[in-house]
Design a protein around this motif. Structure first.
Motif, PDB file in Angstrom:
ATOM      1  N   ASN A 109       0.979   5.159  13.669  1.00  0.00           N
ATOM      2  CA  ASN A 109       1.907   6.272  13.479  1.00  0.00           C
ATOM      3  C   ASN A 109       1.400   7.503  14.239  1.00  0.00           C
ATOM      4  O   ASN A 109       0.269   7.947  14.010  1.00  0.00           O
ATOM      5  CB  ASN A 109       2.021   6.594  11.982  1.00  0.00           C
ATOM      6  CG  ASN A 109       3.161   7.548  11.686  1.00  0.00           C
ATOM      7  OD1 ASN A 109       3.481   8.426  12.486  1.00  0.00           O
ATOM      8  ND2 ASN A 109       3.770   7.393  10.527  1.00  0.00           N
ATOM      9  N   ASP A 112      -0.424  10.384  12.559  1.00  0.00           N
ATOM     10  CA  ASP A 112      -1.852  10.227  12.267  1.00  0.00           C
ATOM     11  C   ASP A 112      -2.694  10.256  13.537  1.00  0.00           C
ATOM     12  O   ASP A 112      -3.803  10.786  13.550  1.00  0.00           O
ATOM     13  CB  ASP A 112      -2.097   8.896  11.542  1.00  0.00           C
ATOM     14  CG  ASP A 112      -1.476   8.860  10.155  1.00  0.00           C
ATOM     15  OD1 ASP A 112      -1.348   9.928   9.536  1.00  0.00           O
ATOM     16  OD2 ASP A 112      -1.130   7.759   9.699  1.00  0.00           O
ATOM     17  N   THR A 154      -1.648   0.964   9.968  1.00  0.00           N
ATOM     18  CA  THR A 154      -1.454   1.271   8.544  1.00  0.00           C
ATOM     19  C   THR A 154      -1.367  -0.007   7.728  1.00  0.00           C
ATOM     20  O   THR A 154      -2.034  -0.166   6.703  1.00  0.00           O
ATOM     21  CB  THR A 154      -0.186   2.115   8.341  1.00  0.00           C
ATOM     22  OG1 THR A 154      -0.303   3.336   9.088  1.00  0.00           O
ATOM     23  CG2 THR A 154       0.011   2.452   6.873  1.00  0.00           C
ATOM     24  N   TYR A 210      -6.574   2.856   4.043  1.00  0.00           N
ATOM     25  CA  TYR A 210      -5.679   3.806   4.694  1.00  0.00           C
ATOM     26  C   TYR A 210      -5.502   5.051   3.827  1.00  0.00           C
ATOM     27  O   TYR A 210      -5.254   4.956   2.631  1.00  0.00           O
ATOM     28  CB  TYR A 210      -4.306   3.180   4.951  1.00  0.00           C
ATOM     29  CG  TYR A 210      -3.311   4.191   5.485  1.00  0.00           C
ATOM     30  CD1 TYR A 210      -3.425   4.665   6.784  1.00  0.00           C
ATOM     31  CD2 TYR A 210      -2.303   4.703   4.680  1.00  0.00           C
ATOM     32  CE1 TYR A 210      -2.524   5.613   7.281  1.00  0.00           C
ATOM     33  CE2 TYR A 210      -1.398   5.643   5.158  1.00  0.00           C
ATOM     34  CZ  TYR A 210      -1.520   6.094   6.465  1.00  0.00           C
ATOM     35  OH  TYR A 210      -0.643   7.043   6.936  1.00  0.00           O
ATOM     36  N   LYS A 212      -3.354   8.694   4.116  1.00  0.00           N
ATOM     37  CA  LYS A 212      -2.424   9.548   4.838  1.00  0.00           C
ATOM     38  C   LYS A 212      -3.055  10.917   5.051  1.00  0.00           C
ATOM     39  O   LYS A 212      -3.673  11.474   4.143  1.00  0.00           O
ATOM     40  CB  LYS A 212      -1.120   9.699   4.038  1.00  0.00           C
ATOM     41  CG  LYS A 212      -0.051  10.526   4.734  1.00  0.00           C
ATOM     42  CD  LYS A 212       0.539   9.805   5.911  1.00  0.00           C
ATOM     43  CE  LYS A 212       1.645  10.639   6.574  1.00  0.00           C
ATOM     44  NZ  LYS A 212       2.105  10.023   7.845  1.00  0.00           N
ATOM     45  N   LYS A 213      -2.931  11.443   6.266  1.00  0.00           N
ATOM     46  CA  LYS A 213      -3.502  12.765   6.544  1.00  0.00           C
ATOM     47  C   LYS A 213      -2.806  13.819   5.686  1.00  0.00           C
ATOM     48  O   LYS A 213      -1.589  13.793   5.507  1.00  0.00           O
ATOM     49  CB  LYS A 213      -3.355  13.102   8.036  1.00  0.00           C
ATOM     50  CG  LYS A 213      -4.250  12.247   8.936  1.00  0.00           C
ATOM     51  CD  LYS A 213      -4.179  12.713  10.371  1.00  0.00           C
ATOM     52  CE  LYS A 213      -5.084  11.871  11.252  1.00  0.00           C
ATOM     53  NZ  LYS A 213      -6.499  12.022  10.947  1.00  0.00           N
TER      54      LYS A 213
END
Length: 241
Positions: A109, A112, A154, A210, A212-213
């Motif tokens: 993605n 990211d 991801t 994983y 998520k930022k």
């Protein structure tokens, strides 16, 4: 050596391509190679002006892309050969060799990926990070009846064993549980650029969970995100899950 499986990974930067290379390096039947086309890419683009360690890369590696492809295709040291490549390193090389190998496109993605890349190279363009080249490659594969394997970082991080098992099945090789963990630190196969890019993987012992930022996406990179997102969205439905 007969019946060699040549796996050519085509990734963008700041993905989990190095972790995937480390996973394959745990297999006794496999030899891994780290970005063999990097010097060819640098020698033919302006990227050599801003990529860290470019002088060392150009001095230590073959600069002729055709010779690199020939060398990869002649390699016979193990039953499974894993070549980690960046898609944008291909430039204008003849892609005929792709008909005889297992092609794997690794996507991430851009929400990211882009901020992570910009921490090393401050003002990236779409040509630096491979998303458009992924789309070009998929078009080439379709027109030549080549069936690639698509991996999304991801999905792989969310369930490494499941995705790697499916990946190995599609590549017609046995899954090996050793692929799920490795020793902390560098590997001898690392490119000379490792000190600039591989800090996180050198601290790891397997695929990280994983996350998520959470920090805000840098505003100055939003136009680049808008360019890259459609390419990612187009490939995502093909990814192993």
């Amino acid at each position: 050596m007969k019946d060699i499986t040549r796996i050519y990974l085509w990734s963008g930067p700041r993905n989990i391509s190095t972790a995937l290379m480390y996973a394959f390096a745990q297999r006794e039947d496999t030899k891994v190679f780290d970005e063999p086309l990097y010097a060819y890419y640098l020698s033919n683009t302006q990227a050599k002006e801003y990529h860290p360690g470019s002088e060392d890369i150009l001095k230590s590696m073959e600069n002729n892309g055709e010779k690199v492809i020939e060398s990869m295709m002649k390699e016979t040291s193990k039953p499974v050969l894993f070549f980690k490549n960046m898609t944008h390193h291909l430039l204008d090389l003849d892609r005929e060799f792709m008909k005889d190998v297992v092609n794997v496109i690794l996507i991430r993605n851009p929400e990211d990926m882009i901020p992570s890349f910009a921490k090393v190279i401050e003002n990236p363009t779409i040509n630096d990070i491979g998303y458009a080249q992924h789309s070009e490659l998929i078009a080439y594969f379709k027109s030549n009846n080549i069936k690639p394997i698509v991996l999304d970082s991801t999905k792989l991080l969310q369930n490494p064993e499941k995705v790697l098992r499916a990946f190995c099945n599609k590549a017609n090789i046995d899954f090996n549980k050793n692929m799920l963990q490795w020793n902390i630190g560098a590997r001898p196969e690392d490119g000379v650029w490792a000190k600039y890019w591989y800090a996180n993987v050198h601290k790891s012992t397997g695929f990280s969970k994983y996350k998520k930022k959470t920090e805000a996406f840098p505003e100055y990179l939003l136009p680049l995100l808008e360019e890259c997102q459609p390419h990612y969205n187009k490939l995502l439905p093909y990814a192993i899950s």
